[in-house]
Design an enzyme around this catalytic site. Structure first.
Site, PDB file in Angstrom:
ATOM      1  CB  ILE A  77     -50.340  -5.429 -50.442  1.00  0.00           C
ATOM      2  CG1 ILE A  77     -51.322  -4.826 -49.430  1.00  0.00           C
ATOM      3  CG2 ILE A  77     -50.066  -6.886 -50.135  1.00  0.00           C
ATOM      4  CD1 ILE A  77     -52.676  -5.476 -49.452  1.00  0.00           C
ATOM      5  CB  CYS A  78     -44.742  -6.810 -50.685  1.00  0.00           C
ATOM      6  SG  CYS A  78     -43.588  -7.895 -51.538  1.00  0.00           S
ATOM      7  CB  ILE A  79     -46.669  -8.608 -55.854  1.00  0.00           C
ATOM      8  CG1 ILE A  79     -47.433  -9.682 -56.630  1.00  0.00           C
ATOM      9  CG2 ILE A  79     -45.232  -8.519 -56.314  1.00  0.00           C
ATOM     10  CD1 ILE A  79     -47.680  -9.327 -58.071  1.00  0.00           C
ATOM     11  CB  ALA A  82     -49.575 -10.300 -51.499  1.00  0.00           C
TER      12      ALA A  82
END
Lengths: 130, 130, 102
Positions: A77-79, A82
């Site tokens: 998941i892209c930080i 997110a």
């Protein structure tokens, strides 16, 4: 072959996450490796364990977790995406001073570099989005 | 701290193309696409950005978001050069259909015909569309 | 190897298919998925566009998405090949890059 997958839409709202899942399953059935699924934009919402879809519907998050655990897929998941949307793991929750985390098993939060890396390492990179 | 992809060494350079087809602000795609490109620049791959259809509005001069209460991220396109992202292609037909010209673009771009762009796309290794 | 393009929007809703066709080289392939499958059906206002697109290019449609929308494979324009998810994967084996027109 080695596949990288980019999912850009959230679960239930758009079919992209479903199509991506069906594609991954079919690719694995044909003997390919799904190296990484990267979740970006609203796609990060695929990774919350707090969603409770109706009993008679598919559980998209659980489905990802199970597929990943059975086939050793890296669910990232892209930080940045997110953080905007409130998807947190334990470390991020601590860093941001939040009172809990909601990431589902089998998912991890990391940087956009993981997407580029998948593009470099994989034979194919497919985008599922809106 | 060493990131996993740094262990790859100089390795191969792939051609990454980022295709932008959506206007800014109505959805987050333009902004988050730009964020990917800024990260991608660090990977020393061959990076190009393409603006077609409503994507050309991402580069429109004079964006003023004050009254919609959103951050105007258009100045970031001017920073791309500092990241060595210098290949910005704008489609001639998309500009013309919208009554725009190269003069309306806020950064130096290469205006290219649809046919030439189609050939350029075909030369890429990885195409990320937002 | 040539490119595989995927289109997931109905031509009645967005210009995605038109844009894809405008950028798809003559030897490339187009796969219609999700709401994009609507363009594969015979007798819609977009049939002409689809037939023009098939000039030199191979067009595929994802069967599961057709069926989900109450459309059957015998309603598909002649020359468009219906594939399942396995067929989708096969197409990505045959074409060395995939461009998603989203």
């Amino acid at each position: 072959m080695k596949y990288g997958i980019l999912v850009n839409e959230g679960p239930y709202q758009h079919q992209a996450a479903d199509t991506a899942y069906q594609f991954c399953k079919a690719a694995i059935d044909r003997g390919h490796e799904v190296f990484r699924v990267f979740f970006y934009h609203d796609g990060v919402n695929n990774g919350t364990r707090f969603a409770v879809p109706p009993q008679d519907d598919r559980n998209i998050t659980v489905r990802w977790t199970e597929l990943a655990q059975a086939n050793n897929i890296d669910l990232v998941i892209c930080i940045a995406a997110a953080q905007r949307r409130g998807i947190l793991d334990e470390g991020e929750a601590k860093r941001q001073g939040k009172d809990g985390n909601n990431i589902a098993p089998g998912f991890r939060i990391s940087g956009l570099g993981q997407l580029i890396e998948a593009g470099i390492q994989c034979d194919r990179l497919l985008v599922f989005g809106d | 701290m060493s990131e996993p992809w740094e262990d790859e060494g100089p390795g191969e350079v792939k051609k990454f193309m980022y295709v932008n087809r959506k206007a800014p602000y109505g959805t987050i795609y333009a902004l988050e696409s730009l964020e990917v490109v800024l990260i991608a620049a660090a990977f020393e791959q061959d990076v190009s950005m393409v603006f077609i259809d409503d994507g050309v509005y991402q580069l429109k001069k004079g964006q003023d978001t004050q009254q919609i209460g959103m951050k105007n991220f258009s100045p970031t396109y001017r920073a791309l050069e500092g990241y060595d992202v210098e290949k910005l292609y704008v489609e001639a037909e998309s500009l013309a259909e919208r009554g725009l010209t190269e003069e309306d673009m806020l950064v130096p771009v290469e205006v290219m015909s649809r046919d030439d762009l189609a050939r350029l796309m075909d030369e890429q290794d990885v195409i990320l569309s937002f | 190897m040539s490119m595989l393009h995927t289109v997931n929007k109905s031509p009645f809703e967005r210009n995605t298919l038109k844009s894809c066709i405008g950028h798809a080289l003559p030897d490339s392939a187009i796969l219609l998925i999700e709401d994009g499958v609507i363009a594969a059906v015979r007798g819609t206002a977009h049939e002409g566009t689809m037939r023009d697109a098939m000039n030199g290019r191979k067009v595929y449609v994802l069967g599961p998405d057709l069926m989900a929308r109450g459309l059957s494979t015998d309603q598909v324009i002649d020359g468009i090949e219906v594939v399942n998810y396995e067929g989708f994967v096969e197409l990505t084996e045959k074409h060395d890059k995939v461009q998603a027109w989203v």
